[in-house]
Each structure stands twice: as C-alpha cells, then as structure tokens.
Design a protein around this motif. Structure first.
Motif, PDB file in Angstrom:
ATOM      1  N   TYR A  60       0.811  -1.210   0.000  1.00  0.00           N
ATOM      2  CA  TYR A  60       0.000   0.000   0.000  1.00  0.00           C
ATOM      3  C   TYR A  60       0.848   1.265   0.000  1.00  0.00           C
ATOM      4  N   ASP A  61       2.107   1.180   0.409  1.00  0.00           N
ATOM      5  CA  ASP A  61       2.944   2.377   0.448  1.00  0.00           C
ATOM      6  C   ASP A  61       3.943   2.441  -0.700  1.00  0.00           C
ATOM      7  N   LYS A  62       3.945   1.451  -1.597  1.00  0.00           N
ATOM      8  CA  LYS A  62       4.838   1.461  -2.760  1.00  0.00           C
ATOM      9  C   LYS A  62       4.009   1.324  -4.026  1.00  0.00           C
ATOM     10  N   ILE A  63       3.350   2.397  -4.414  1.00  0.00           N
ATOM     11  CA  ILE A  63       2.473   2.351  -5.579  1.00  0.00           C
ATOM     12  C   ILE A  63       3.272   2.595  -6.851  1.00  0.00           C
ATOM     13  N   LYS A  64       2.658   2.294  -7.983  1.00  0.00           N
ATOM     14  CA  LYS A  64       3.284   2.538  -9.278  1.00  0.00           C
ATOM     15  C   LYS A  64       3.316   4.036  -9.552  1.00  0.00           C
ATOM     16  N   SER A  65       4.268   4.475 -10.379  1.00  0.00           N
ATOM     17  CA  SER A  65       4.385   5.905 -10.658  1.00  0.00           C
ATOM     18  C   SER A  65       3.422   6.369 -11.745  1.00  0.00           C
ATOM     19  N   ARG A  66       2.959   5.465 -12.598  1.00  0.00           N
ATOM     20  CA  ARG A  66       1.935   5.811 -13.588  1.00  0.00           C
ATOM     21  C   ARG A  66       1.132   4.566 -13.913  1.00  0.00           C
ATOM     22  N   ILE A  67      -0.089   4.797 -14.367  1.00  0.00           N
ATOM     23  CA  ILE A  67      -0.972   3.683 -14.672  1.00  0.00           C
ATOM     24  C   ILE A  67      -1.777   4.025 -15.931  1.00  0.00           C
ATOM     25  N   ARG A  68      -1.973   3.019 -16.778  1.00  0.00           N
ATOM     26  CA  ARG A  68      -2.752   3.176 -18.006  1.00  0.00           C
ATOM     27  C   ARG A  68      -4.129   2.576 -17.766  1.00  0.00           C
ATOM     28  N   VAL A  69      -5.160   3.401 -17.978  1.00  0.00           N
ATOM     29  CA  VAL A  69      -6.527   2.967 -17.714  1.00  0.00           C
ATOM     30  C   VAL A  69      -7.414   3.241 -18.925  1.00  0.00           C
ATOM     31  N   VAL A  70      -8.527   2.526 -18.971  1.00  0.00           N
ATOM     32  CA  VAL A  70      -9.561   2.745 -19.977  1.00  0.00           C
ATOM     33  C   VAL A  70     -10.779   3.305 -19.249  1.00  0.00           C
ATOM     34  N   VAL A  71     -11.275   4.430 -19.740  1.00  0.00           N
ATOM     35  CA  VAL A  71     -12.433   5.080 -19.140  1.00  0.00           C
ATOM     36  C   VAL A  71     -13.641   4.831 -20.042  1.00  0.00           C
ATOM     37  N   SER A  72     -14.664   4.193 -19.487  1.00  0.00           N
ATOM     38  CA  SER A  72     -15.871   3.864 -20.241  1.00  0.00           C
ATOM     39  C   SER A  72     -17.052   4.637 -19.670  1.00  0.00           C
TER      40      SER A  72
END
Length: 88
Positions: A60-72
């Motif tokens: 929970y304290d080491k998250i990714k720096s960017r994330i690719r998402v699809v918005v529907s």
C-alpha cells in the motif's frame, strides 16, 4: 459531434509516489478520481478493483508511478475506470 464511449489514458502518479508513505494508495485513488472528473465532467466515477490491485502490487505504500486505464461511459455523467491491458 458524436462522443466516444471508451478512452485510454495514462495517469501520472509520480508526485504521490514521492510523497509521504502513509496512505499512498488512498491518495492515488483520489487523484485518479479527480482526473476523470476534471477531464470528463463526471459526477460519479467507479473504479474497478483490478485497478486497485494493480496499483498496490508492491504494497500500500509502494504504488506505481503511472498507470494506463480505460475510461468507459456508463450513463450520463457516470464513468467506469478499468485497467488497460496491452495487446501484443
């Protein structure tokens, strides 16, 4: 002009990843929700549990720096955020 129903975007979470360690996952989810509200004018944003699991794969304290998402778009001003999966 006809609007599209699905958008793929990359959300940068680097500022959150370099901040305080406490509750980084919660701040990342708030950032994702605020980006969707700002860019799409949404009233309600639903986040898929797979996005949460992907963000917190290292804890929970080491998250990714960017994330690719699809918005529907589900309804008028209601959007669903899903994880974008690369096709090879």
């Amino acid at each position: 002009m006809k609007e599209k129903d699905n958008f793929e975007i990359v959300i940068n979470l680097r500022k959150i990843a370099t901040g305080k360690r406490t509750n980084r996952l919660g701040r990342a989810l708030k950032e994702i929700r605020s980006k969707i509200i700002r860019h799409f004018g949404a009233d309600r944003v639903l986040i898929d549990p797979l996005v949460v699991k992907s963000l917190s794969t290292n804890g929970y304290d080491k998250i990714k720096s960017r994330i690719r998402v699809v918005v529907s778009k589900l309804d008028e001003k209601t959007y669903l955020v899903k994880l974008a999966i690369k096709s090879e």
